[in-house]
Scaffold this active site. Structure first.
Site, PDB file in Angstrom:
ATOM      1  N   VAL B  99       0.820  -1.247   0.063  1.00 27.21           N
ATOM      2  CA  VAL B  99      -0.047  -0.036   0.044  1.00 27.21           C
ATOM      3  C   VAL B  99       0.737   1.142   0.025  1.00 27.21           C
ATOM      4  CG1 VAL B  99      -1.875   1.092   1.131  1.00 27.21           C
ATOM      5  CG2 VAL B  99      -1.758  -1.194   1.337  1.00 27.21           C
ATOM      6  N   CYS B 100       2.023   1.152   0.905  1.00 29.68           N
ATOM      7  CA  CYS B 100       2.769   2.392   0.898  1.00 29.68           C
ATOM      8  C   CYS B 100       3.412   2.888  -0.485  1.00 29.68           C
ATOM      9  CB  CYS B 100       4.023   1.901   1.955  1.00 29.68           C
ATOM     10  SG  CYS B 100       3.433   1.434   3.498  1.00 29.68           S
ATOM     11  N   SER B 101       3.772   1.622  -1.139  1.00 30.50           N
ATOM     12  CA  SER B 101       4.466   2.112  -2.613  1.00 30.50           C
ATOM     13  C   SER B 101       3.631   2.890  -3.480  1.00 30.50           C
ATOM     14  CB  SER B 101       4.881   0.675  -3.205  1.00 30.50           C
ATOM     15  OG  SER B 101       5.821   0.086  -2.366  1.00 30.50           O
ATOM     16  N   ASP B 102       2.190   3.049  -3.370  1.00 26.20           N
ATOM     17  CA  ASP B 102       1.341   3.676  -4.344  1.00 26.20           C
ATOM     18  C   ASP B 102       1.020   5.073  -3.709  1.00 26.20           C
ATOM     19  OD1 ASP B 102       1.431   1.952  -6.322  1.00 26.20           O
ATOM     20  OD2 ASP B 102      -0.209   0.981  -5.992  1.00 26.20           O
TER      21      ASP B 102
END
Lengths: 189, 209
Positions: B99-102
């Site tokens: 989730v963090c990567s987006d």
């Protein structure tokens, strides 16, 4: 020995139980059909006209008035989708500027994990004029095998509203002209 | 016969468990609508406990000041924006996770919303600078500073009450006004990305005052 034979049936059932679930999460395959993707009719009358929808109610992809529908699976949060947006716009312009193509080939985008607000941000940011739909709860995303983004699906719609997937691939279209030529070839098969 | 059945049973049960585990991983492996930009480089920690910390800051009170190193080299201090800009702090749990990567690539395309609301954004994780450097390079050019709360590990996250028991941070958003007062705190399910609308609504509310 009988108990071993009896239990074999139970084992087979236990092994096979996950298969229907796994089957539902497989990406759409060329030659196959789409899962039942239900989309909300857009509130913009221009987009309704573009899609050939008469009533403001939920619809499925084969109900779109077209011979081929290109579906872009994207996310506002996806760097590749952001980078790809001008190319997808170029594809849309190429289609709408071609008198022979514009009524036959339609383009829609589905924003996976994106709310209506986030879809609007993406639309305004990249000046997108083709219809975009929100899949905020990942419902559609799960139906199409939770593909990474961007992902493109090409669907040939027959006059009787049956359909066949002619293209299903991860990654951007890169070149609008080449992508259109390829779709044309695939639709003639 | 009994011994044969017992061995058979154990082996079959083991096989079924393996089969189901593999099946489950196949179902969850590519969720979150992750971008192709990261290809197979994302570590999926699976579903985590939604919240695993207790907030130590209160809306209406002065936000704790901090100084952290940024990916571009210079250090950033919260109080340097006092009297000039509203500050949004986005804590994300860890680099190279789904989730963090987006989340920050999404913030990348809304610089105008922050500007229109006289706000800047500070992205913080508990990862080291080299890790953050490699990770954020995949996102394209970010317009906001990315700060490392790596050492002393998670000190700022802990001061705000968003450091989890396993050393990563919560997925949290804080809005601090130009007087340095905390005006909004969001800590919710770590497994979900907060709808951008939430943040924008709060920013507009603050800017309208």
């Amino acid at each position: 020995m009988k108990s071993v034979f009896l239990s074999t049936g139970v084992w087979i059932c236990l092994f096979l139980l996950p298969y229907p679930v796994l089957g539902a999460t497989t990406p759409p395959e060329a030659g196959g059909v789409l899962p039942e993707i239900i989309l909300e009719a857009p509130s913009d009358p221009e987009l309704m006209k573009y899609l050939g929808l008469k009533a403001a109610q939920d619809f499925t992809i084969p109900q779109i008035k077209a011979e081929i529908v290109i579906i872009e699976i994207f996310s506002m949060y996806c760097p590749h989708c952001q980078k790809e947006a001008p190319t997808v716009n170029a594809l849309f312009t190429k289609i709408t500027n071609d008198a022979k193509l514009k009524d036959k080939l339609k383009l829609v985008g589905i924003g996976v994990g994106n709310s209506g607000f986030e879809i609007d941000v993406f639309r305004k940011n990249y000046k997108i004029t083709f219809p975009l739909f929100a899949d905020g709860d990942f419902k559609i995303h799960k139906m199409i095998g939770e593909v990474r983004t961007p992902y493109f699906i090409g669907v040939k719609i027959n006059p009787d509203r049956t359909h066949r997937i002619i293209y299903s691939k991860l990654g951007g279209i890169k070149d609008a002209g080449k992508f259109l030529d390829m779709l044309r070839r695939l639709s003639e098969k | 016969m009994y011994k044969f059945s017992e061995t058979f049973l154990k082996r079959e049960i083991a096989l079924i468990i393996i089969f189901w585990v593999v099946g489950f991983l196949m179902m969850t492996g590519s969720a979150f609508g992750l971008s192709e930009v990261y290809k197979d480089n994302i570590y999926d920690p699976g579903k985590l406990k939604p919240v695993d910390s207790t907030l130590k800051v209160k809306v209406g009170e002065k936000a704790p000041d901090f100084t952290l190193p940024s990916v571009v080299g210079k250090k950033i201090t919260l109080s340097q924006f006092k009297g000039q800009k509203n500050v949004v702090i986005s804590f994300v749990p860890a680099a190279w996770t789904p989730v963090c990567s987006d989340q920050w690539p999404g913030y990348k395309i809304v610089e105008d919303i922050f500007k229109n609301n006289d706000a800047i954004l500070l992205g913080i994780t508990v990862d080291s600078i080299p890790t953050l450097f490699a990770w954020t390079r995949q996102m394209g050019k970010l317009w906001f500073p990315v700060l490392s709360d790596f050492w002393p590990h998670g000190q700022v996250a802990d001061r705000y009450g968003v450091l989890r028991s396993d050393g990563i941070s919560e997925r949290a958003l804080f809005i601090i006004d130009k007087q340095g007062v905390l005006r909004y705190a969001y800590v919710d399910d770590i497994n979900k990305r907060p709808d951008l609308k939430l943040l924008v609504t709060e920013l507009r509310k603050l800017n309208a005052q």
